[in-house]
Write a protein that holds these residues in place. Structure first.
Motif, PDB file in Angstrom:
ATOM      1  N   PRO A 211       0.819  -1.224   0.000  1.00 40.92           N
ATOM      2  CA  PRO A 211       0.000   0.000   0.000  1.00 40.92           C
ATOM      3  C   PRO A 211       0.849   1.270   0.000  1.00 40.92           C
ATOM      4  N   GLU A 212       1.964   1.240   0.722  1.00 43.19           N
ATOM      5  CA  GLU A 212       2.847   2.424   0.812  1.00 43.19           C
ATOM      6  C   GLU A 212       3.557   2.688  -0.530  1.00 43.19           C
ATOM      7  N   VAL A 213       4.069   1.616  -1.141  1.00 48.29           N
ATOM      8  CA  VAL A 213       4.747   1.754  -2.443  1.00 48.29           C
ATOM      9  C   VAL A 213       3.771   2.352  -3.453  1.00 48.29           C
ATOM     10  N   ALA A 214       2.542   1.833  -3.445  1.00 45.49           N
ATOM     11  CA  ALA A 214       1.539   2.308  -4.412  1.00 45.49           C
ATOM     12  C   ALA A 214       1.164   3.763  -4.128  1.00 45.49           C
ATOM     13  N   SER A 215       0.906   4.071  -2.857  1.00 45.50           N
ATOM     14  CA  SER A 215       0.422   5.435  -2.567  1.00 45.50           C
ATOM     15  C   SER A 215       1.511   6.464  -2.824  1.00 45.50           C
ATOM     16  N   PHE A 231       9.823 -18.105  -2.193  1.00 47.45           N
ATOM     17  CA  PHE A 231       8.379 -17.889  -2.037  1.00 47.45           C
ATOM     18  C   PHE A 231       7.631 -18.964  -2.826  1.00 47.45           C
ATOM     19  N   SER A 232       6.674 -19.602  -2.161  1.00 47.76           N
ATOM     20  CA  SER A 232       5.911 -20.684  -2.789  1.00 47.76           C
ATOM     21  C   SER A 232       4.907 -20.109  -3.784  1.00 47.76           C
ATOM     22  N   ILE A 233       4.274 -21.006  -4.514  1.00 53.11           N
ATOM     23  CA  ILE A 233       3.228 -20.610  -5.463  1.00 53.11           C
ATOM     24  C   ILE A 233       2.113 -19.852  -4.729  1.00 53.11           C
ATOM     25  N   GLU A 234       1.660 -20.412  -3.599  1.00 52.61           N
ATOM     26  CA  GLU A 234       0.539 -19.785  -2.881  1.00 52.61           C
ATOM     27  C   GLU A 234       0.935 -18.399  -2.355  1.00 52.61           C
ATOM     28  N   GLU A 235       2.146 -18.324  -1.794  1.00 55.84           N
ATOM     29  CA  GLU A 235       2.604 -17.036  -1.260  1.00 55.84           C
ATOM     30  C   GLU A 235       2.774 -16.002  -2.380  1.00 55.84           C
ATOM     31  N   SER A 236       3.340 -16.454  -3.498  1.00 55.13           N
ATOM     32  CA  SER A 236       3.553 -15.536  -4.633  1.00 55.13           C
ATOM     33  C   SER A 236       2.225 -15.008  -5.123  1.00 55.13           C
ATOM     34  N   LYS A 237       1.239 -15.907  -5.197  1.00 61.13           N
ATOM     35  CA  LYS A 237      -0.090 -15.526  -5.691  1.00 61.13           C
ATOM     36  C   LYS A 237      -0.690 -14.437  -4.789  1.00 61.13           C
ATOM     37  N   GLU A 238      -0.592 -14.674  -3.509  1.00 59.67           N
ATOM     38  CA  GLU A 238      -1.157 -13.716  -2.564  1.00 59.67           C
ATOM     39  C   GLU A 238      -0.493 -12.334  -2.682  1.00 59.67           C
ATOM     40  N   ILE A 239       0.838 -12.346  -2.796  1.00 55.02           N
ATOM     41  CA  ILE A 239       1.583 -11.083  -2.874  1.00 55.02           C
ATOM     42  C   ILE A 239       1.254 -10.343  -4.176  1.00 55.02           C
ATOM     43  N   LEU A 240       1.248 -11.073  -5.277  1.00 55.59           N
ATOM     44  CA  LEU A 240       0.989 -10.411  -6.566  1.00 55.59           C
ATOM     45  C   LEU A 240      -0.445  -9.900  -6.638  1.00 55.59           C
ATOM     46  N   GLU A 241      -1.381 -10.668  -6.062  1.00 61.58           N
ATOM     47  CA  GLU A 241      -2.781 -10.201  -6.066  1.00 61.58           C
ATOM     48  C   GLU A 241      -2.959  -8.957  -5.193  1.00 61.58           C
ATOM     49  N   ALA A 242      -2.207  -8.888  -4.106  1.00 64.54           N
ATOM     50  CA  ALA A 242      -2.243  -7.674  -3.283  1.00 64.54           C
ATOM     51  C   ALA A 242      -1.709  -6.498  -4.099  1.00 64.54           C
ATOM     52  N   GLY A 243      -0.635  -6.745  -4.853  1.00 68.58           N
ATOM     53  CA  GLY A 243      -0.087  -5.693  -5.727  1.00 68.58           C
ATOM     54  C   GLY A 243      -1.129  -5.216  -6.731  1.00 68.58           C
ATOM     55  N   ILE A 244      -1.799  -6.164  -7.365  1.00 66.07           N
ATOM     56  CA  ILE A 244      -2.816  -5.814  -8.385  1.00 66.07           C
ATOM     57  C   ILE A 244      -3.893  -4.924  -7.764  1.00 66.07           C
ATOM     58  N   TYR A 246      -3.632  -2.833  -5.567  1.00 68.35           N
ATOM     59  CA  TYR A 246      -3.136  -1.452  -5.396  1.00 68.35           C
ATOM     60  C   TYR A 246      -2.585  -0.867  -6.695  1.00 68.35           C
ATOM     61  N   GLY A 247      -2.838  -1.542  -7.820  1.00 70.52           N
ATOM     62  CA  GLY A 247      -2.440  -0.978  -9.114  1.00 70.52           C
ATOM     63  C   GLY A 247      -1.016  -1.281  -9.538  1.00 70.52           C
TER      64      GLY A 247
END
Ligand code: IZC
Ligand code: ZN
Length: 421
Positions: A211-215, A231-244, A246-247
């Motif tokens: 959120p900070e990087v995006a804002s 980072f596992s598949i599940e962890e990567s998915k979660e992180i990238l989806e959080a990124g999405i 926030y744009g």
């Protein structure tokens, strides 16, 4: 129209003319070659591309700069769409371990590798990081690179260091002729302090850092080192989806060393590019083709890791995956800024034709950074980013490997580099 810069007497002008999207399959062979070409530039844009002389409606004045290419080659500015440009220190100390057979992931697991660069980057001041990255950027420019991507990832849980890296990238983008596109890669390794509680670090990335990087507008992309033991598949998915959310557009270090389903995840999420893919599965490649995920391949890294394994570029191209190429410039697995060497490696190791290599290093690289509307080809209206090479054709660059063939680099319509003659 009065023009500011003309490049004339171009024996081989590779325009890469075509649609502003990643080129696939046989499109990768279509490089829009004009023999006896000429290009005219006004301000920072290309205003004319053709053969022979300038038409009458383009006027040159005493202020117009003219580059006489003297029968040489011109290509679009190269795009290096995967680098770890901003970092402290270097890791030549790992060489002796490598020579004794230590593997990249073993050095990382033992607390070296990325962790040693994390220490050096945390200890470096803003201006030390800036000067070190600027030196590399100058080398990249000399090799014909006009746009480069730069990842964070050497601060990890020390968010101030992550921010410091992205701010260095931003300042270089402002100060230096080469355009620098920033990627947040906090998920580059699990910090030693979080070895027994990786979840805490992942939550920090998702809830605090992204959120900070995006804002603060610090990055365009979010990347994850999706790898066995990282980072596992599940962890990567979660992180990238959080990124999405926030744009931040998703990118992945996918299936670099172990086949863990990174290519499949890149397709599922809709990553702009999946990078490395040395161990990508057949299914993953097919899914990437279907979803239009670009395969950003890094042959310099495979060479330097000496694993004997290489991404299956031919299969990817045949299946309809758009391929781009990058150096992966970083202090551990690929300490070189030389994009021309990477292009030779891609051709010789992957069996890509010189035309495919050129497409992969220009318009498809631009697409890997979502910049295909602005750069990556020599066409009216595009940014005036071009390279004059000391060769009769592009094939020669691939063939005469390991050296620098650049005569001039034009960036935003200005001569940004000129070789000694
Ligand atoms: O510093 O080792 N592969 N990350 C994933 C890197 C290489 C950079 C490094
Ligand atoms: Zn990388």
């Amino acid at each position: 129209m009065k023009v500011d810069l003309v490049i004339k007497n171009i024996k081989s002008l590779y325009t890469l003319k075509g649609p502003n999207r990643p080129r696939i399959k046989d499109e990768m062979k279509e490089v829009g070659l004009i023999e006896n070409g000429i290009v005219a530039i006004k301000n920072d844009k290309i205003v004319y591309v053709g053969e022979g002389e300038l038409p009458e409606d383009f006027e040159t004045t005493k202020d117009t700069k003219v580059i006489d290419a003297k029968g040489k080659t011109v290509i679009p500015g190269l795009v290096d769409s995967h680098t770890h440009l901003v970092h402290g220190g270097s890791r030549e100390n790992e060489l002796s371990m490598k020579l004794k057979g230590a593997k990249y992931l073993e050095i990382l697991e033992a607390g070296g590798g990325i962790h040693s660069t994390v220490k050096a980057t945390r200890n470096a001041s803003f201006s030390e990081l800036y000067e070190q990255a600027k030196k590399s950027l100058n080398i990249m420019l000399s090799f014909g690179v006009t746009t480069v991507e730069a990842k964070s990832g050497y601060g990890l849980d020390d968010f101030d260091t992550e921010v410091k890296q992205m701010e260095v990238a931003r300042k270089l983008n402002e100060d230096h002729p080469v355009d620098v596109v920033s990627t947040f890669m906090g998920a580059h390794a699990i910090p030693p302090e979080f070895k027994d509680k990786p979840r805490r670090f992942i939550d920090m990335i998702i809830n605090e850092m992204i959120p900070e990087v995006a804002s603060r507008g610090l990055a365009k992309f979010c990347d994850v080192f999706c790898e066995k033991g990282v980072f596992s598949i599940e962890e990567s998915k979660e992180i990238l989806e959080a990124g999405i959310k926030y744009g931040l557009l998703p990118k992945m270090h996918a299936d670099e060393i172990e086949p863990i389903g990174g290519a499949e995840l890149a397709a599922e999420i809709g990553c702009i590019s999946a990078d490395h893919l040395v161990a990508a599965s057949d299914k993953g490649i097919e899914m990437m083709a279907e979803k239009g995920v670009i395969a950003n391949l890094l042959p310099g890294t495979s060479f330097y890791l000496q694993s004997g394994k290489h991404a299956r570029a031919r299969q990817m191209i045949e299946k309809g995956v758009a391929v781009s190429l990058s150096t992966d410039y970083n202090p551990g697995s690929c300490p070189t800024e030389n994009m021309q060497l990477v292009m030779s490696f891609a051709s010789l190791i992957y069996k890509m034709t010189p035309e495919e290599v050129l497409t992969a290093s220009t318009i498809n690289g631009a697409a890997s950074l979502k910049l295909e509307e602005e750069i990556g080809s020599i066409e009216k209206g595009k940014k005036a980013d071009l390279v004059v090479l000391d060769s009769p054709n592009f094939e020669y660059i691939i063939y005469h490997f390991g050296i620098n063939h650049t005569l001039y680099v034009v960036k935003n319509g200005k001569i940004a580099y000129q070789a000694f003659s």
